[in-house]
Design a protein around this motif. Structure first.
Motif, PDB file in Angstrom:
ATOM      1  N   ARG A   1      -1.748   8.892   4.694  1.00 23.73           N
ATOM      2  CA  ARG A   1      -1.992   7.659   4.443  1.00 23.73           C
ATOM      3  C   ARG A   1      -0.495   7.097   4.068  1.00 23.73           C
ATOM      4  NH1 ARG A   1      -5.898   8.049   6.026  1.00 23.73           N
ATOM      5  NH2 ARG A   1      -7.886   7.478   5.443  1.00 23.73           N
TER       6      ARG A   1
ATOM      7  N   ASN B   1       3.036   4.427   4.035  1.00 20.77           N
ATOM      8  CA  ASN B   1       3.568   3.423   3.068  1.00 20.77           C
ATOM      9  C   ASN B   1       3.407   2.248   3.993  1.00 20.77           C
ATOM     10  OD1 ASN B   1       3.721   5.120   0.968  1.00 20.77           O
ATOM     11  ND2 ASN B   1       5.950   5.371   1.590  1.00 20.77           N
TER      12      ASN B   1
ATOM     13  N   SER C   1       0.745  -1.074   0.158  1.00 17.87           N
ATOM     14  CA  SER C   1       0.158   0.112   0.003  1.00 17.87           C
ATOM     15  C   SER C   1       1.035   1.296   0.079  1.00 17.87           C
ATOM     16  CB  SER C   1      -1.059   0.003   1.300  1.00 17.87           C
ATOM     17  OG  SER C   1      -1.561   1.274   1.000  1.00 17.87           O
ATOM     18  N   SER C   2       1.161   1.644  -1.092  1.00 20.01           N
ATOM     19  CA  SER C   2       2.029   3.010  -1.142  1.00 20.01           C
ATOM     20  C   SER C   2       1.816   3.313  -2.416  1.00 20.01           C
ATOM     21  CB  SER C   2       3.543   2.652  -1.038  1.00 20.01           C
ATOM     22  OG  SER C   2       3.920   1.790  -2.054  1.00 20.01           O
TER      23      SER C   2
ATOM     24  N   THR D   1      -5.164   4.366  -2.362  1.00 23.24           N
ATOM     25  CA  THR D   1      -6.086   5.333  -2.019  1.00 23.24           C
ATOM     26  C   THR D   1      -5.746   6.609  -2.975  1.00 23.24           C
ATOM     27  OG1 THR D   1      -6.344   4.621   0.186  1.00 23.24           O
ATOM     28  CG2 THR D   1      -7.015   6.881  -0.431  1.00 23.24           C
TER      29      THR D   1
ATOM     30  N   THR E   1     -10.491   4.187  -2.540  1.00 28.26           N
ATOM     31  CA  THR E   1      -9.510   3.345  -2.231  1.00 28.26           C
ATOM     32  C   THR E   1      -9.952   1.708  -2.984  1.00 28.26           C
ATOM     33  OG1 THR E   1      -8.943   3.855  -0.124  1.00 28.26           O
ATOM     34  CG2 THR E   1      -8.462   1.651  -0.432  1.00 28.26           C
TER      35      THR E   1
ATOM     36  N   GLN F   1      -2.335   8.926  -2.881  1.00 27.87           N
ATOM     37  CA  GLN F   1      -1.641   8.217  -1.943  1.00 27.87           C
ATOM     38  C   GLN F   1      -0.098   8.432  -1.836  1.00 27.87           C
ATOM     39  OE1 GLN F   1      -2.441   4.193  -0.761  1.00 27.87           O
ATOM     40  NE2 GLN F   1      -0.890   3.875   0.566  1.00 27.87           N
TER      41      GLN F   1
ATOM     42  N   ASP G   1      -7.241  15.812   2.372  1.00 27.29           N
ATOM     43  CA  ASP G   1      -6.042  15.724   0.956  1.00 27.29           C
ATOM     44  C   ASP G   1      -5.220  17.018   1.350  1.00 27.29           C
ATOM     45  OD1 ASP G   1      -4.465  14.793  -0.678  1.00 27.29           O
ATOM     46  OD2 ASP G   1      -6.020  15.107  -2.284  1.00 27.29           O
TER      47      ASP G   1
ATOM     48  N   ASN H   1      -0.164  12.393   0.029  1.00 28.69           N
ATOM     49  CA  ASN H   1      -1.003  12.452   1.037  1.00 28.69           C
ATOM     50  C   ASN H   1      -0.379  11.987   2.086  1.00 28.69           C
ATOM     51  OD1 ASN H   1      -2.926  12.729   3.089  1.00 28.69           O
ATOM     52  ND2 ASN H   1      -4.758  12.537   1.674  1.00 28.69           N
TER      53      ASN H   1
END
Length: 385
Positions: free
Chosen positions: A258, A260, A163-164, A249, A231, A252, A213, A255
């Protein structure tokens, strides 16, 4: 047409001379690295069609410019050419350069859609002249993680959750880490494994929820209003018990709300971000940490620069570009440039076109599955062979 690195060297390293087709945001990354490390890299010309834009680039970037590739080559024949143009334009530029018999480093993705990927491969895939500037596996932290996986610290790698970053970038990291021990990787650890070239089953869903954001590519927004953000969560089944999980997301990349995250699971343990838990013997589970040594903090007067990343005292990644004060993203791009220069001189390919095509194929499958709510099964494409 033949290609050779400039015979001049600095600190024993040959200077790589490259042209850039394109003058946008990403093209500037490559030009900036040449400006920061002139002993390693030099831009022979930037190709841009608009006369006004060429004037701006010449003034701001301090490089020669040309309206066409042919005109750029009249100035100087480079060792290779970086292609950093819009998606729809990239395949045509790549074809033109291959017709010139010039090595290419093409920004991601090499073509906008599956039909474009197939057509591009049919035209230039067998030339062996095209690399893709997929920098994510070359990021220092990922390169260190790949080195840790090659040491077998978590055993056989079976699952990667990331997730990055988005689509093809995330897929590149998943495939590289699942491929440890399967293929032969480049110096920077990107890998050239066969993982993901077979049939892959992709499922995805999207979720919308409010999110502030505060930062975009343009900078701070000074707006703390929560607005709907999407997402996308996807699973990729590569077969043989190997899987990937994709979680991204909107915005990301920028932002800070959120962070990594990455989880790499293996047969003897797992790596979670910078923490490694593993079995080392009978009734013995140990924990290690990836440690980043950063110069320039407090009384360290060496300048703010990454030194190395290590685990249990063993260096996994060493910054070979010290002195340029580069962010991790720039270090990854610099590694690609250096890898491409080494490849032109007869070394290993840093990230071949087939890898970039497969990354985008799976990224497109994620997008289709998320948009339709229907699972997608990919096919074995020509570049798999």
């Amino acid at each position: 047409m033949t290609h050779s690195l400039d015979p001049g060297t600095a600190n024993g390293i040959a200077q790589a001379r490259f042209a850039i087709v394109g003058s946008g945001w990403r093209a500037e990354f490559f030009a900036r690295l040449a400006r920061l490390m002139p002993e390693r890299f030099a831009v022979t010309a930037v190709v841009s069609r608009g006369e006004e834009r060429r004037a701006d680039v010449a003034r701001a970037w301090g490089v020669p410019t040309a309206p066409t590739i042919a005109a750029a080559f009249e100035l100087e024949l480079p060792d290779f050419v970086v292609v950093a143009v819009p998606w729809a334009v990239s395949p045509g530029v790549i074809r033109e350069l291959v017709a010139w018999d010039v090595p290419v480093l093409a920004e991601t993705p090499p073509a906008p859609d599956l039909a474009g990927l197939r057509a591009l491969w049919a035209d230039v895939g067998q030339s062996g002249l095209v690399q893709v500037a997929e920098h994510s596996p070359f990021m220092p932290a990922h390169a260190a993680r790949l080195a840790a996986l090659r040491l077998g610290l978590v055993g056989e790698v079976t699952s990667v959750q990331i997730s990055s970053t988005h689509q093809y970038h995330a897929v590149a990291v998943i495939r590289a880490m699942l491929g440890v021990g399967v293929g032969v990787g480049g110096d920077a650890g990107a890998g050239s494994s066969g993982v993901g070239f077979g049939v892959v089953d992709v499922s995805a869903r999207t979720f919308t929820a409010p999110l502030v954001d505060p930062i975009t590519r343009a900078g701070w927004t000074s707006d703390d209003t929560a607005r709907d953000a999407t997402t996308t969560i996807a699973t990729l089944d590569f077969g043989d018990g190997r899987s990937g999980l994709y979680d991204f997301t909107d915005n990301q990349w920028h932002n800070p709300l959120r962070t990594n995250r990455i989880v790499v699971r293996g047969s003897r343990g797992e790596l979670v971000d910078d923490r490694i838990v593993r079995l080392t013997g009978d009734r013995t589970v140990v924990e290690s940490h990836l440690v980043r040594r950063q110069a320039g903090i407090e009384q360290n007067l060496d300048g703010f620069d990454l030194d190395h990343l290590s685990v249990d005292g063993q260096v996994l990644y060493r910054n070979v570009f010290q002195g340029a004060r580069l962010a991790d993203d720039d270090l990854a791009v610099a590694a690609l440039l250096a890898g491409t220069a080494a490849w032109v001189a007869g070394g290993p390919a840093p990230y071949p076109l087939a890898q970039g095509c497969q990354d985008h194929l799976l990224g497109l499958a994620i997008g289709t599955a998320a948009r339709t709510g229907v699972s997608v099964r990919t096919h074995v494409e020509a570049w798999a062979h």
